[in-house]
Write a protein that holds these residues in place. Structure first.
Motif, short mmCIF file in Angstrom:
data_model
loop_
_atom_site.label_atom_id
_atom_site.label_comp_id
_atom_site.label_asym_id
_atom_site.label_seq_id
_atom_site.Cartn_x
_atom_site.Cartn_y
_atom_site.Cartn_z
N ASN A 198 0.80 -1.23 0.00
CA ASN A 198 0.00 0.00 0.00
C ASN A 198 0.83 1.27 0.00
O ASN A 198 0.38 2.31 -0.51
N VAL A 199 2.03 1.21 0.58
CA VAL A 199 2.87 2.40 0.63
C VAL A 199 3.98 2.33 -0.42
O VAL A 199 4.05 3.17 -1.32
N ILE A 200 4.84 1.32 -0.31
CA ILE A 200 5.96 1.23 -1.26
C ILE A 200 5.43 0.97 -2.67
O ILE A 200 5.91 1.57 -3.64
N GLY A 201 4.43 0.10 -2.80
CA GLY A 201 3.85 -0.15 -4.12
C GLY A 201 3.24 1.10 -4.71
O GLY A 201 3.42 1.40 -5.90
N SER A 202 2.50 1.86 -3.88
CA SER A 202 1.91 3.11 -4.38
C SER A 202 2.99 4.11 -4.75
O SER A 202 2.90 4.81 -5.78
N ARG A 203 4.05 4.20 -3.93
CA ARG A 203 5.15 5.12 -4.25
C ARG A 203 5.80 4.73 -5.57
O ARG A 203 6.15 5.61 -6.38
N ASN A 204 5.96 3.42 -5.81
CA ASN A 204 6.57 2.98 -7.07
C ASN A 204 5.74 3.43 -8.27
O ASN A 204 6.27 3.90 -9.27
N VAL A 205 4.42 3.24 -8.16
CA VAL A 205 3.54 3.61 -9.28
C VAL A 205 3.53 5.12 -9.47
O VAL A 205 3.64 5.62 -10.60
N ILE A 206 3.42 5.85 -8.37
CA ILE A 206 3.35 7.32 -8.47
C ILE A 206 4.65 7.88 -9.04
O ILE A 206 4.65 8.75 -9.92
N SER A 207 5.79 7.38 -8.55
CA SER A 207 7.07 7.91 -9.04
C SER A 207 7.28 7.57 -10.51
O SER A 207 7.82 8.39 -11.28
N ALA A 208 6.86 6.38 -10.94
CA ALA A 208 6.98 6.03 -12.35
C ALA A 208 6.11 6.93 -13.21
O ALA A 208 6.52 7.38 -14.28
N CYS A 209 4.89 7.20 -12.73
CA CYS A 209 4.00 8.10 -13.47
C CYS A 209 4.62 9.49 -13.57
O CYS A 209 4.56 10.16 -14.62
N GLU A 210 5.23 9.93 -12.47
CA GLU A 210 5.84 11.25 -12.43
C GLU A 210 7.02 11.34 -13.40
O GLU A 210 7.14 12.29 -14.18
N ARG A 211 7.88 10.33 -13.38
CA ARG A 211 9.08 10.35 -14.22
C ARG A 211 8.77 10.14 -15.69
O ARG A 211 9.44 10.70 -16.57
N LEU A 212 7.77 9.30 -15.99
CA LEU A 212 7.48 8.94 -17.38
C LEU A 212 6.40 9.80 -18.01
O LEU A 212 5.93 9.51 -19.11
N GLY A 213 5.96 10.82 -17.31
CA GLY A 213 5.06 11.81 -17.90
C GLY A 213 3.61 11.39 -18.04
O GLY A 213 2.91 11.87 -18.93
#
Length: 649
Positions: free
Chosen positions: A395-410
């Motif tokens: 719920n935390v690390i998995g969400s951070r992974n998805v959010i950061s990927a969305c942020e970096r990949l536009g």
């Protein structure tokens, strides 16, 4: 004749005979002469001209390729059009023959053609609808109601659905229905007849109707009725010893399955039904149609419904991510036929875990989504309470992974599925979801993109919800276990929640937490009693055992923190939490996430619990911590639970 259905050849012969009869009757009426042959003889062979024209015209209009058992107004209009065209052709041919001085045209009364057309329409049309009536009657003839397995049924709802039920009941003997009358709450319908059966009155006259008709079943045919209306019908029917059942919308009644398989018992979802949610389809389609859309947790209860509704809006590419192979395989099987019928939509199913940053980067990098819906989560309170490190990993690390990927990949748009457990969290699951909300807001503030969270309560019939647990206990003859007599929860149907999530996702807002209007909270004990009655049992037969609240549980959930204030949006069922009430999303959040990541990766459950206890104060905005100090949480918050029981999501 190869364009005829099997019964069409017989109709062709019938039409010739009917047209000849119409001609003869028209001449008899015109000349007031029962000796039709003598009246027609001066005008032969022109008098038989309609006989040569009408049957071929009927064939051209497809009158011999139709299944007249299912004839409707549309078929009658087509038949009338064929008669009009055939009559016009007949008149034109007659005009040419008269101009050429053909035998039988001299003194021919022109009114004959009009009279013959009306008589022909009556005879030909009447014959076809007699076929329909005969075929419908054949399905229910040949024995008594008991021998045929028919149940005398009162239909509640004298509208479109009620009429559909009455028609299909006659055509489909497997349904086992004998409609003996209707009731309806609309006074304008009282005393009228529908499909030959009387509309007796409203629900208040049901006892009288049961006595008169000897009915054994009440069938609720009101797909748009509120839960309170269904509940009144169910309770009144039970009081009278009736079996109470319901039917779906008429659109579902024509999907191929027989009516017998469509009729079902009243469910808890029916009793809790609210007014149908209306969404702005144009706004939702505006950001999903033709887009690349990715759904994490796409095999779960919420994720799979997101996939269904998004697919209907025509995305260019729909990527479904889940780490549960059976769930992924199940949704693939379900969608295969719909995707095959829509070649413009590409479907990509990916078996991957959001807890792996590398896997998330590869999946998002390959799909290049315009929109990401993040539904992947561990959501069962007792399980996450028992294993908080695992909850934090997903719920935390998995969400951070998805959010950061969305942020970096536009990725242009991101929507987090949140929960009311995130409000003033006292459970590990709630605290982890609150952190996911704060991470979403933080990413939105960094990027300025419409990254949002949507918060709502329990959804009916999701995996692990109380209803399936209660149902299993009833099936096994066990007592129903509830944590506390006063415990309440918010409930919403899965399709309703997902529709509102899609609507909220269309907003241009950045860093917003949306809250869905869940209506009034429901007492879990009332839900249990409803299920007991729906199962045909009494409360005396099924004991309810109260087990006591466990760690991480509370009597009542809330959809908002005490300090949060909301604004209305363009949709009455969606509220927006004001930005100044969101909470801490700066360096303090980053430090807590770093601590939590380290503890979770070591699978140190005790340390994870200690860190998660800091989430509730972190949820309050900085201004609130000075003037309104956060309330202290009890020591039992985010503690180890006992074994799992009903009452949690």
């Amino acid at each position: 004749m190869n364009g005829f259905v099997p019964r069409g050849r017989h109709l062709f012969v019938y039409d010739i005979v009917a047209t000849l009869a119409a001609i003869a009757i028209a001449f008899g009426l015109r000349f007031d002469n029962i000796f039709v042959a003598s009246a027609m003889s001066p005008f032969m062979p022109v008098a038989l001209l309609p006989l040569l024209v009408m049957a071929p015209t009927y064939a051209i209009f497809g009158m011999y390729r139709r299944e007249w058992r299912y004839a409707s107004v549309q078929e009658m209009l087509s038949l009338a059009a064929a008669v009009v065209v055939g009559t016009i052709v007949t008149v034109i041919i007659f005009g040419g023959l008269a101009y050429a001085g053909a035998p039988g045209t001299s003194g021919f009364p022109g009114s004959i053609f009009a009279t013959e057309a009306l008589l022909g329409l009556a005879l030909v049309g009447g014959g076809r609808f007699a076929v329909r009536a005969s075929l419908e009657r054949r399905g229910v003839s040949g024995g008594t109601d008991e021998e045929l397995g028919l149940t005398a049924t009162i239909v509640y709802g004298a509208g479109e659905t009620g009429a559909t039920v009455a028609r299909l009941a006659v055509r489909d003997p497997e349904a086992g229905l004998k409609v003996v009358g209707f009731i309806d709450d609309d006074p304008a319908k009282h005393g009228s007849r529908l499909m030959g059966k009387r509309v007796f009155g409203g629900l208040d006259v049901l006892p009288k109707v049961v006595r008169e008709t000897h009915a054994h079943q009440l069938l609720v045919a009101m797909p748009a009725a509120s839960g309170s209306a269904i509940r009144r019908a169910f309770e009144r029917g039970q009081e009278l010893g009736l079996q109470v059942r319901t039917v779906p919308h008429p659109r579902e009644l024509i999907g191929g399955d027989s009516l017998a398989r469509r009729i079902r018992n009243v469910s808890v979802e029916d009793l809790l039904r609210r007014a149908p949610v209306e969404i702005d389809t144009d706004a939702v389609a505006g950001y999903l149609n033709g887009a690349s859309v990715l759904v994490t947790g796409g095999g779960g209860s919420i994720g799979s419904e997101l996939v269904r509704q998004i697919l209907a809006l025509g995305p260019r590419l729909l990527t479904i991510v889940d780490n549960h192979e059976e769930a992924l395989w199940s949704i693939e099987r379900e969608l295969a036929e719909r995707v095959a019928a829509n070649p413009d939509v590409a479907l990509d199913l990916v078996l991957a875990d959001v807890r792996s940053q590398e896997a998330v980067d590869v999946v998002i990098g390959r799909a290049r989504p315009d929109v990401v819906f993040h539904a992947a989560a561990l959501k069962h309170v007792p399980m996450v309470e028992h294993c908080p490190a695992e909850g934090a990993m997903t719920n935390v690390i998995g969400s951070r992974n998805v959010i950061s990927a969305c942020e970096r990949l536009g990725v242009k748009r991101f929507v987090l599925i949140s929960t009311d457990k995130a409000v003033e969290p006292v459970s590990a699951m709630g605290a982890t979801k609150r952190l996911a909300e704060l991470m979403t807001v933080a990413a939105a503030r960094r990027t300025g993109r419409p990254y949002v969270a949507v918060r709502f309560g329990n959804v009916l019939a999701s995996s692990g919800s109380v209803i399936p647990i209660f149902q299993r206990q009833l099936e096994q003859g066990r007592p129903i276990t509830i944590t506390h007599a006063d415990v309440t929860r918010y409930f919403m149907t899965i399709p309703e929640a997902v529709s509102l999530v899609l609507q909220a996702g269309s907003a241009p807002d950045s860093g917003v937490i949306f809250v869905l209007d869940m209506g009034e909270p429901v007492k879990i004990v009332d839900l249990a009693r409803d299920l007991i009655r729906l199962s045909g049992l009494s409360e005396d037969q099924v004991p309810i055992v109260y087990t006591g609240l466990r760690a991480g549980e509370r009597l009542h959930e809330s959809l908002m923190h005490d300090h949060e204030t909301t604004d209305r949006t363009g949709h009455p069922s969606i509220m927006r939490i004001r930005a100044n009430a969101v909470g801490t999303v700066g360096a303090e959040l980053d430090r807590l996430l770093a601590e939590l990541t380290s503890a979770a990766q070591r699978h140190d459950d005790d340390q994870v619990r200690e860190i998660l206890r800091k989430v509730a104060p972190l949820s309050r905005p900085a201004t609130a911590t000075t003037s309104n100090p956060p309330r202290k949480k009890p020591a039992r918050a985010v503690a180890a639970p006992r074994t799992r029981q009903a009452g949690d999501r």
